[in-house]
Design an enzyme around this catalytic site. Structure first.
Site, PDB file in Angstrom:
ATOM      1  CG  ASP A 100      -0.099  -0.113   2.672  1.00 15.61           C
ATOM      2  OD1 ASP A 100       0.504  -1.009   2.871  1.00 15.61           O
ATOM      3  OD2 ASP A 100      -0.187   0.847   3.252  1.00 15.61           O
ATOM      4  CE1 TYR A 123       8.822  -1.881   1.892  1.00 15.82           C
ATOM      5  CE2 TYR A 123       6.879  -0.653   2.404  1.00 15.82           C
ATOM      6  CZ  TYR A 123       7.633  -1.818   2.024  1.00 15.82           C
ATOM      7  OH  TYR A 123       6.816  -3.218   1.781  1.00 15.82           O
TER       8      TYR A 123
END
Length: 286
Positions: A100, A123
């Site tokens: 997500d 990330y």
């Protein structure tokens, strides 16, 4: 026979995949020590024609990635590209697990697979780069985004709450981030179903347990699930716990594409959590 190669076999999702192999399924699990997915020749030696490669290898230290994006890029983008090149080269199939964090986290409705991305962390940027590299190198690959993954073992959120309920009288937990807690065992079953469906390919799917909760909601459910008083969990805000990498305020992923592909929807998160807690050894919940 479905031959599945699981990379990143030392992780929580891969471990659940390997344990859930059944009749008609042969699973080879390779840890990062067994296979460095950034090494082209090593990857080519392992990927065989007809394999279904499920890539669970990932750099998941969200905060550490802010200071070492190159290391995160190697595992989250370069490695997946090399895997995709190898599967395309020999006629294997790739299922690549993503996150997500590729979204900005500022939505108010569940993210669809084709909604604009906009990662706000190193990330997230490296995982998005990995998605794009995979689909460019092997257009038949499937990218599966998930969120808030746990097993209740090790250092994930559920395991941490189990430990803290034993060690502390009260715990403060963030109540302004919303997502779908996802049991790794349920996601593993979904990925195995996907692996057995060669007709599905060439795009992005979302797979999480159904429903939504805040971390505070999840922590209370963990406490209640092991017979502890959920009122020992107190709400706080993201601002109370600043981190090097900002956390998404909204991480709910729409299951529409998953269901549209004819795959079994993952059950509600609270039901999955109850089963996950029941499967843990007594030492983890006492």
């Amino acid at each position: 026979m479905t031959n599945i190669l699981v990379t990143g076999a030392g992780g929580q999702l891969a471990g659940n995949l390997i344990r859930r192999g059944g009749p008609g399924v042969s699973i080879r699990g390779l840890t990062s020590s067994d296979l460095d997915i950034t090494e082209v020749d090593a990857v080519r030696d392992e990927v065989r024609p007809g394999d279904v490669v499920v890539n669970c290898a990932a750099y998941t230290a969200v905060d550490a990635a802010e200071a070492d994006e190159d290391a995160a890029t190697a595992v989250n983008a370069t490695g997946p590209r090399i895997l995709a090149e190898a599967t395309a080269r020999v006629g294997a199939r790739l299922i690549h697990v993503s996150t997500d964090y590729v979204f900005a986290g500022d939505a108010s409705e569940p993210y669809e697979v084709d909604d604009p991305t906009g990662p706000r962390t190193a990330y997230g940027r490296t995982k998005l780069a990995g998605e794009r590299a995979v689909l460019a190198a092997d257009p038949s690959a499937v990218v599966v985004r998930t969120a808030w993954l746990y097993t209740g073992i090790g250092s994930d959120f559920v395991a941490t709450m189990l430990r803290l309920q034993r060690e502390r009288d009260t715990v403060s937990v963030v109540d302004d981030q919303l997502g779908s807690p996802t049991f790794a065992g349920d996601l593993a079953c979904g990925l195995l179903e996907l692996a057995a469906r060669p007709d599905i390919g060439g795009g992005v799917l979302h797979a999480t347990n159904a429903g939504r909760a805040t971390w505070f909601d999840l922590a209370r459910a963990v406490f209640a699930g092991v017979g502890a008083d959920p009122d020992r969990v107190h709400p706080c805000t993201t601002a109370d716990f600043p981190r090097p990498a900002p956390r998404p305020a909204f991480s709910v992923l729409s299951p529409a594409a998953w269901a549209g592909a004819g795959l079994t929807p993952l059950r509600p998160w609270a039901d999955a959590l109850a089963d996950a807690l029941a499967q843990l050894p007594p030492s983890a919940t006492d």
